[in-house]
Design an enzyme around this catalytic site. Structure first.
Site, PDB file in Angstrom:
ATOM      1  N   TYR A  72      66.461  26.073  68.791  1.00 17.66           N
ATOM      2  CA  TYR A  72      65.258  26.193  69.618  1.00 17.66           C
ATOM      3  C   TYR A  72      65.684  26.612  71.023  1.00 17.66           C
ATOM      4  O   TYR A  72      66.340  25.874  71.747  1.00 17.66           O
ATOM      5  CB  TYR A  72      64.498  24.869  69.681  1.00 17.66           C
ATOM      6  CG  TYR A  72      63.960  24.376  68.356  1.00 17.66           C
ATOM      7  CD1 TYR A  72      63.744  25.242  67.296  1.00 17.66           C
ATOM      8  CD2 TYR A  72      63.650  23.038  68.171  1.00 17.66           C
ATOM      9  CE1 TYR A  72      63.246  24.797  66.092  1.00 17.66           C
ATOM     10  CE2 TYR A  72      63.142  22.572  66.971  1.00 17.66           C
ATOM     11  CZ  TYR A  72      62.945  23.457  65.932  1.00 17.66           C
ATOM     12  OH  TYR A  72      62.455  23.001  64.732  1.00 17.66           O
ATOM     13  N   LEU A  84      49.681  19.570  62.767  1.00 12.92           N
ATOM     14  CA  LEU A  84      48.378  19.920  63.329  1.00 12.92           C
ATOM     15  C   LEU A  84      47.961  21.333  62.939  1.00 12.92           C
ATOM     16  O   LEU A  84      47.075  21.919  63.557  1.00 12.92           O
ATOM     17  CB  LEU A  84      48.405  19.769  64.860  1.00 12.92           C
ATOM     18  CG  LEU A  84      48.604  18.329  65.344  1.00 12.92           C
ATOM     19  CD1 LEU A  84      48.837  18.288  66.848  1.00 12.92           C
ATOM     20  CD2 LEU A  84      47.385  17.484  64.987  1.00 12.92           C
ATOM     21  N   GLY A 108      50.046  24.155  62.652  1.00 12.47           N
ATOM     22  CA  GLY A 108      50.905  25.265  63.042  1.00 12.47           C
ATOM     23  C   GLY A 108      50.450  25.891  64.335  1.00 12.47           C
ATOM     24  O   GLY A 108      49.893  25.233  65.220  1.00 12.47           O
TER      25      GLY A 108
END
Length: 255
Positions: free
Chosen positions: A31, A182, A184
């Site tokens: 990330y 939730l 995406g």
């Protein structure tokens, strides 16, 4: 991909999460790449003893923001070392082997890749192992190599492909960690959800998360956010009470 628009805001979210009593943070050195782990370290290191940080290996980010799979033994060892460095520590609490690609799950053997992680576990670099974006067959294959403590797959009110798997894992004492809880990158939208939201008097986020927590005792939630306000709203979802009627209505949304 890249640094957050509001770095101080991102650090505030992490610190507020721990202040609110959250003990499970999901991350990956991919990330950013590297950015999220570095933020976690800056905000929270030295880590509270109660904090459990889960990371994943098996895919990296390319310059276009894609997720090419990288699962050769030498690559996995490199990714584990990178996570150790960026998070700051001698041992990773949990490493999930990410399978498939950005398009979803796919058929592949996990023996070699998961075997590499099992070796790293024996070397003391990893405490626990799990799999992500995995089919039932791949989960069984991984478990034949080494014990796993969790499965991290896509699952939410609208996407229920793993319904039977959740129950099977619960019976085995294995956590199920739904990503995109939730919906995406596109928020969950449903007239049925809106109806329950109005009746319960909570936000759609809170109701969607409460449904997941009610779904099975082995479900652990990892809703992502860059906002302290949304973080608090997500935490409120844990305390949202749903009746049997509410749950039955929400059950009609998914497939």
């Amino acid at each position: 991909m890249g640094p957050p628009a509001d770095r101080e805001g991102a650090l505030a979210v992490l610190r507020e999460a721990v202040d609110l009593g959250i003990t499970h943070i999901d991350t990956s050195d991919a990330y950013g790449p590297h950015v999220t782990n570095e933020l976690i370290r800056e905000a929270l290191h030295p880590y509270p003893e109660s904090l459990f940080i889960a990371t994943k290996v098996g895919a990296v980010r390319d310059e276009n923001g894609g997720w090419p799979p990288v699962r050769r033994p030498e690559d996995l060892r490199k990714q584990v070392q990178e996570n150790l460095v960026s998070l700051g520590g001698d041992t990773l609490d949990l490493v999930n082997l990410r399978l498939g690609d950005a398009g979803g799950r796919g058929p592949e053997s996990v023996d070699e890749a998961f075997g590499t992680l099992a070796e790293l576990q024996k070397e003391g670099l990893i405490r626990h192992l799990g799999v992500s974006n995995a089919t039932a067959e791949q989960i069984a294959q991984a478990r034949s190599v080494a014990p796993i403590v969790c499965v991290q797959n896509m699952y939410n009110l609208a996407y229920r492909e793993d319904g039977a798997l959740v129950a099977e894992l619960a019976a085995e004492g294995i956590a199920y960690v739904p990503f995109f809880p939730l919906g995406g990158f596109s928020p969950l939208r449903s007239e049925t959800l809106s109806k329950v939201v109005r009746r319960v008097g909570a936000s759609p986020r809170s109701v969607a998360l409460a449904w997941l927590l009610r779904r099975s005792p082995n479900i652990l939630l990892i809703p992502g956010t860059s906002s302290v306000d949304h973080l608090r709203e997500n935490v409120a979802g844990a305390g949202t009470a749903l009746s049997d009627e509410d749950t039955a209505e929400l059950d009609t949304i998914g497939r």
